[in-house]
Design an enzyme around this catalytic site. Structure first.
Site, PDB file in Angstrom:
ATOM      1  N   PHE A 144      14.765 -36.887   1.916  1.00 47.97           N
ATOM      2  CA  PHE A 144      13.302 -36.965   1.929  1.00 47.97           C
ATOM      3  C   PHE A 144      12.747 -35.682   1.336  1.00 47.97           C
ATOM      4  O   PHE A 144      13.089 -34.593   1.779  1.00 47.97           O
ATOM      5  CB  PHE A 144      12.744 -37.158   3.343  1.00 47.97           C
ATOM      6  CG  PHE A 144      11.240 -37.291   3.338  1.00 47.97           C
ATOM      7  CD1 PHE A 144      10.636 -38.489   3.003  1.00 47.97           C
ATOM      8  CD2 PHE A 144      10.429 -36.187   3.612  1.00 47.97           C
ATOM      9  CE1 PHE A 144       9.249 -38.608   2.949  1.00 47.97           C
ATOM     10  CE2 PHE A 144       9.039 -36.298   3.564  1.00 47.97           C
ATOM     11  CZ  PHE A 144       8.449 -37.512   3.234  1.00 47.97           C
ATOM     12  N   ASP A 188      16.047 -27.994  -0.410  1.00 41.80           N
ATOM     13  CA  ASP A 188      14.805 -28.330   0.265  1.00 41.80           C
ATOM     14  C   ASP A 188      14.948 -27.892   1.725  1.00 41.80           C
ATOM     15  O   ASP A 188      15.541 -28.585   2.541  1.00 41.80           O
ATOM     16  CB  ASP A 188      14.548 -29.833   0.161  1.00 41.80           C
ATOM     17  CG  ASP A 188      13.273 -30.252   0.877  1.00 41.80           C
ATOM     18  OD1 ASP A 188      12.703 -29.425   1.631  1.00 41.80           O
ATOM     19  OD2 ASP A 188      12.857 -31.412   0.712  1.00 41.80           O
ATOM     20  N   LYS A 193       6.613 -26.588   6.235  1.00 39.07           N
ATOM     21  CA  LYS A 193       6.533 -26.885   7.671  1.00 39.07           C
ATOM     22  C   LYS A 193       6.396 -25.667   8.609  1.00 39.07           C
ATOM     23  O   LYS A 193       5.296 -25.314   8.963  1.00 39.07           O
ATOM     24  CB  LYS A 193       7.716 -27.768   8.073  1.00 39.07           C
ATOM     25  CG  LYS A 193       7.606 -29.174   7.473  1.00 39.07           C
ATOM     26  CD  LYS A 193       8.327 -30.220   8.267  1.00 39.07           C
ATOM     27  CE  LYS A 193       7.916 -31.613   7.862  1.00 39.07           C
ATOM     28  NZ  LYS A 193       8.799 -32.286   6.916  1.00 39.07           N
TER      29      LYS A 193
END
Ligand SMILES: *Cc1c(COP(=O)(O)O)cnc(C)c1O
Length: 392
Positions: free
Chosen positions: A128, A215, A244
């Site tokens: 993702f 990532d 995040k």
């Protein structure tokens, strides 16, 4: 109540009015223990005093200027992050998808520099990377892509945790110039690769002249019990994407690079209006400082072990449990059946959990959790999983 909102989310029927540490309260004053942290965002918990102080002070001083001008807080944050990550330079943006977009654009420039006319980025099944067109194309989940065709060109897909598959692509794809991988797949079900996988990826990247791009949007900033997910193996990537946990809820993302990759962007090749503004950088500096001062990286490792041990102990006789896995405070309990229903049942008991990849209970509690709170999460999850599996 949500009539004026586009229906992009199937929301749970609760709204939180305030938070403190790992606790949240709804408007009626009911208390909830948070084992999601806004999906790995609020690593320092809610209303952390150091972040609140930094944001309030900065908001009363200067929120935004523009990247037309120098921004000392941005330069300082870049220095702190690059020294922690062993990188050379940072570009700031506002989200995980944007951090990955920057990495993908960087890889394409790098490819063109090397004379590859149609550069491609190798990405993994089950990954993702975000919801923009390029990052949903990079994402290895058809449900994220469906309906948005035509997708973006220039991606090659390999199985995750499979060095032979990666080597095969390397040998057959002269257009490939980079890989983009999660050190632990988050949305894909907390999939932890075998020891040696990242080192093997590094070796292949060196052999074929690829950029190793990670990532770290979910794994970064102490979440896995290291500052960055790649630090579990003795490797250094060329590019990492962060977001995040970086601002503890203030939107900020970053793309860090080293070596040749750090020199690819030049004035005019990439930009962001909000990226790295003084407010976001003040928040992120407070986050980085607090994680370091309070040794929260080590704490995340300890807490993760405590929770995984507790789950393994409490769920050992439970049928229906396939695997308990994770790194630090990124924990997955895979069941043998879909279990999205557990989220609502946990909410009814005053505990916030998440389910991803249909059958994986995912726990992403804040790094400031107390031992008692960790133990309560274990007790609740064990009880919920046991009764769910017994009933189904
Ligand atoms: C959440 C996430 C993203 C997307 O981040 P946004 O801020 O929602 O754009 C990208 N990659 C990973 C690994 C993520 O967990």
């Amino acid at each position: 109540m949500n009539d004026a909102l586009m229906s992009t989310y199937a929301r749970l029927p609760v709204a939180f009015a305030r938070g403190a540490g790992a606790l949240l309260w709804d408007a009626a004053g009911r208390e909830y223990l948070d084992a999601v942290s806004g999906v790995a965002v609020c690593g320092l918990g809610h209303a952390h005093p150091a972040v609140a102080e930094a944001v309030c002070t900065q908001a009363g001083t200067l929120v935004h200027t523009s990247n037309l001008y120098e921004i000392p807080l941005q330069a300082e944050l870049a220095a702190r992050l690059t020294e922690r990550a062993g990188m050379d330079a940072a570009f700031f943006c506002n989200s995980g998808a944007e951090a990955n977009e920057a990495a993908i654009k960087l890889a394409r420039l790098y490819g063109h520099r090397r004379g590859v006319a149609q550069p491609a980025v190798v990405v993994a099944e089950g990954s993702f990377h975000g919801r923009t067109l390029a990052t949903l194309t990079a994402t290895g989940n058809r449900r994220v892509q469906a309906g948005f065709e035509p997708l973006v060109q220039g991606f090659l897909r390999v199985p995750y945790n499979d060095l032979d598959g990666l080597r095969a692509v390397a040998q057959n794809s002269p257009n490939a110039v980079a890989v983009l991988l999660e050190p632990v797949q988050g949305e894909g079900g907390v999939r932890v690769p075998d020891p040696g996988y990242l080192a093997g990826v590094r070796a292949l990247c060196d052999e074929f002249g690829w950029l190793m791009m990670l990532d770290e949007v979910q794994t970064g900033l102490g979440r896995t019990g290291e500052w960055f997910g790649f630090q579990h193996e003795a490797v250094r990537p060329d590019v990492i994407a962060l977001a995040k946990g970086l601002g503890n809820g203030i939107p900020i993302g970053a793309c860090l690079a080293r070596g040749e990759a750090a020199t690819v962007f030049t004035p005019g090749t990439h930009a962001s209006t909000f990226g790295g503004n003084p407010l976001a950088c003040a928040a992120a500096l407070a986050v980085v400082r607090t994680i370091a001062e309070q040794d929260l990286v080590r704490r995340a490792a300890q807490l993760g072990e405590r929770i995984r041990d507790g789950l393994a102990h409490g769920l050992s006789p439970a049928s229906g449990v396939r695997e308990i896995r994770g790194r630090g405070l990124m924990i997955g309990v895979e069941l043998d059946r879909p279990c999205a229903d557990l989220v609502r049942r946990a909410l009814d008991r005053g505990v916030l959990i998440n389910v991803t990849a249909e059958r994986v209970v995912r726990l992403l509690p804040p790094l400031i959790l107390s031992d008692d709170q960790a133990d309560r999460i274990v007790t609740e999850v064990c009880g919920l999983v046991q009764s769910f599996c017994a009933a189904a």
